[in-house]
Design a protein around this motif. Structure first.
Motif, PDB file in Angstrom:
ATOM      1  N   GLY A 105       0.795  -1.225   0.000  1.00  0.00           N
ATOM      2  CA  GLY A 105       0.000   0.000   0.000  1.00  0.00           C
ATOM      3  C   GLY A 105       0.826   1.273   0.000  1.00  0.00           C
ATOM      4  O   GLY A 105       0.259   2.368   0.139  1.00  0.00           O
ATOM      5  N   LEU A 106       2.139   1.174  -0.165  1.00  0.00           N
ATOM      6  CA  LEU A 106       3.013   2.341  -0.163  1.00  0.00           C
ATOM      7  C   LEU A 106       3.239   2.849  -1.574  1.00  0.00           C
ATOM      8  O   LEU A 106       3.060   2.123  -2.562  1.00  0.00           O
ATOM      9  N   VAL A 107       3.649   4.114  -1.690  1.00  0.00           N
ATOM     10  CA  VAL A 107       3.989   4.674  -2.985  1.00  0.00           C
ATOM     11  C   VAL A 107       5.450   4.341  -3.285  1.00  0.00           C
ATOM     12  O   VAL A 107       6.332   4.576  -2.451  1.00  0.00           O
ATOM     13  N   GLU A 108       5.704   3.802  -4.456  1.00  0.00           N
ATOM     14  CA  GLU A 108       7.065   3.527  -4.912  1.00  0.00           C
ATOM     15  C   GLU A 108       7.324   4.331  -6.181  1.00  0.00           C
ATOM     16  O   GLU A 108       6.583   4.211  -7.155  1.00  0.00           O
ATOM     17  N   ALA A 109       8.353   5.162  -6.151  1.00  0.00           N
ATOM     18  CA  ALA A 109       8.703   6.000  -7.293  1.00  0.00           C
ATOM     19  C   ALA A 109      10.133   5.675  -7.709  1.00  0.00           C
ATOM     20  O   ALA A 109      11.045   5.696  -6.881  1.00  0.00           O
ATOM     21  N   SER A 167      13.684  11.397   0.495  1.00  0.00           N
ATOM     22  CA  SER A 167      14.419  12.083  -0.569  1.00  0.00           C
ATOM     23  C   SER A 167      15.688  11.301  -0.855  1.00  0.00           C
ATOM     24  O   SER A 167      16.119  10.469  -0.042  1.00  0.00           O
ATOM     25  N   ALA A 168      16.296  11.582  -1.999  1.00  0.00           N
ATOM     26  CA  ALA A 168      17.532  10.897  -2.370  1.00  0.00           C
ATOM     27  C   ALA A 168      18.307  11.763  -3.349  1.00  0.00           C
ATOM     28  O   ALA A 168      17.720  12.384  -4.241  1.00  0.00           O
ATOM     29  N   ALA A 169      19.621  11.796  -3.176  1.00  0.00           N
ATOM     30  CA  ALA A 169      20.472  12.515  -4.129  1.00  0.00           C
ATOM     31  C   ALA A 169      20.411  11.812  -5.477  1.00  0.00           C
ATOM     32  O   ALA A 169      20.381  10.576  -5.556  1.00  0.00           O
ATOM     33  N   PHE A 170      20.382  12.611  -6.543  1.00  0.00           N
ATOM     34  CA  PHE A 170      20.327  12.050  -7.888  1.00  0.00           C
ATOM     35  C   PHE A 170      21.006  13.036  -8.834  1.00  0.00           C
ATOM     36  O   PHE A 170      20.463  14.096  -9.127  1.00  0.00           O
ATOM     37  N   LEU A 190      15.870  14.063  -5.410  1.00  0.00           N
ATOM     38  CA  LEU A 190      14.524  13.561  -5.648  1.00  0.00           C
ATOM     39  C   LEU A 190      13.722  13.644  -4.355  1.00  0.00           C
ATOM     40  O   LEU A 190      14.228  13.295  -3.283  1.00  0.00           O
ATOM     41  N   TYR A 191      12.469  14.098  -4.461  1.00  0.00           N
ATOM     42  CA  TYR A 191      11.583  14.191  -3.303  1.00  0.00           C
ATOM     43  C   TYR A 191      10.277  13.470  -3.615  1.00  0.00           C
ATOM     44  O   TYR A 191       9.754  13.558  -4.729  1.00  0.00           O
ATOM     45  N   THR A 251      10.504   5.152  -1.584  1.00  0.00           N
ATOM     46  CA  THR A 251       9.292   4.499  -1.091  1.00  0.00           C
ATOM     47  C   THR A 251       8.718   5.296   0.066  1.00  0.00           C
ATOM     48  O   THR A 251       9.452   5.704   0.976  1.00  0.00           O
ATOM     49  N   SER A 252       7.430   5.521   0.040  1.00  0.00           N
ATOM     50  CA  SER A 252       6.779   6.313   1.085  1.00  0.00           C
ATOM     51  C   SER A 252       6.676   5.520   2.383  1.00  0.00           C
ATOM     52  O   SER A 252       6.758   4.286   2.397  1.00  0.00           O
TER      53      SER A 252
END
Length: 286
Positions: free
Chosen positions: A107-111, A155-158, A144-145, A123-124
């Motif tokens: 049920g989580l958001v995965e981007a 968030s993650a560096a990209f 990335l947010y 992943t949320s």
């Protein structure tokens, strides 16, 4: 803008670019005006259809800022994966894919974003398994947010360059017309912007309870090189901008006083993010 009768299947891009939106199966997606969504309607997907947009050079994300946001509500079986948005090749390779957003079985958001060789996954912590939720995903200053309901999830560096994708851009599917694990439920107010991230880096926000259709009067009343421009706006379109003097005139809903505005300046005003909205699907229209 999708703003038709209940069960209509007229899908129209409400951005300035008017891209052709194609439903994979008219019996698998329709307008639902009973959902109580923003601007009274949403697109309802039955898990058996998606909407595709032909790929375009305008969708090349590369190292530019971008954002995608939308409202959604899952109506399928629990613990089932459902794809919300995707621009990937047939095998979802890092070399030929751009990004994809889905609901996981938990049920989580995965981007996921690709840089040509590897995938970066966010992943949320918040679940979207039940109820209506706002999701936003953006690249801002090489970070990335991911937000859910206006709250930063992670968030993650990209720093990589996102490669071009030759396949279709899909709504309610993974991309490339892939028919497995498509979205089952509502999607509303989807906005995909390139060269413009609509939210502030790492900052929580209140999800916008508006649709993104260009309203009249338009942001800029169209005019030729020799005409005297009258600048007006749809109030919500620039409410989140940091206003310069021209924008303060706009926010006051004033015309430019007794002077000509050079064409180059008019382009610069329109270029404050609005011309970079490559797809706007209001689902109140879509």
């Amino acid at each position: 803008q999708l703003n038709g009768a209940q069960d209509s299947v007229a899908f129209i891009d409400s951005s300035d670019y008017g891209r052709n939106l194609i439903a994979s199966d008219d019996s698998g997606v329709f307008i639902d005006r009973r959902a109580g969504y923003v601007a009274t309607a949403a697109a309802y997907f039955l898990g058996s259809a998606h909407i595709s947009v032909q790929t375009s050079p305008a969708f090349l994300l590369s190292s530019r800022p971008w954002s995608i946001d939308f409202f959604c509500e899952w109506d399928g079986a629990a613990t089932t994966v459902g794809f919300l948005f995707g621009h990937t090749d047939a095998s979802q390779t890092a070399a030929g894919s751009s990004l994809v957003i889905s609901k996981t079985a938990a049920g989580l958001v995965e981007a996921i974003v690709y840089d040509g060789t590897t995938a970066t996954t966010l992943t949320s912590t918040a679940s979207i398994e039940s109820g209506r939720h706002h999701v936003a995903f953006a690249r801002i200053d090489n970070i990335l947010y991911l937000w859910v309901d206006g709250r930063v999830q992670t968030s993650a560096a990209f720093t990589g360059e996102i490669p071009p994708c030759a396949s279709s851009l899909d709504i309610a599917a993974r991309g490339n017309g892939t028919t497995t694990t498509r979205w089952f439920g509502w999607i509303n107010n989807l906005r995909f912007s390139v060269n413009r991230a609509w939210y502030e880096a790492g900052v929580n926000f209140t999800p916008p309870e508006i649709h993104y259709k260009r309203e009249e009067p338009s942001l800029i009343t169209r005019y030729g090189k020799t005409s005297q421009p009258q600048i007006r706006l749809s109030e919500h379109r620039i409410a989140d901008e940091q206003p310069d003097q021209t924008s303060r005139d706009l926010l006051a809903n004033q015309s430019v006083p007794q002077r000509s505005l050079p064409l180059a300046q008019s382009v610069a005003v329109r270029g404050r993010g609005f011309d970079q909205v490559w797809i706007t699907l209001g689902f109140a229209g879509l």
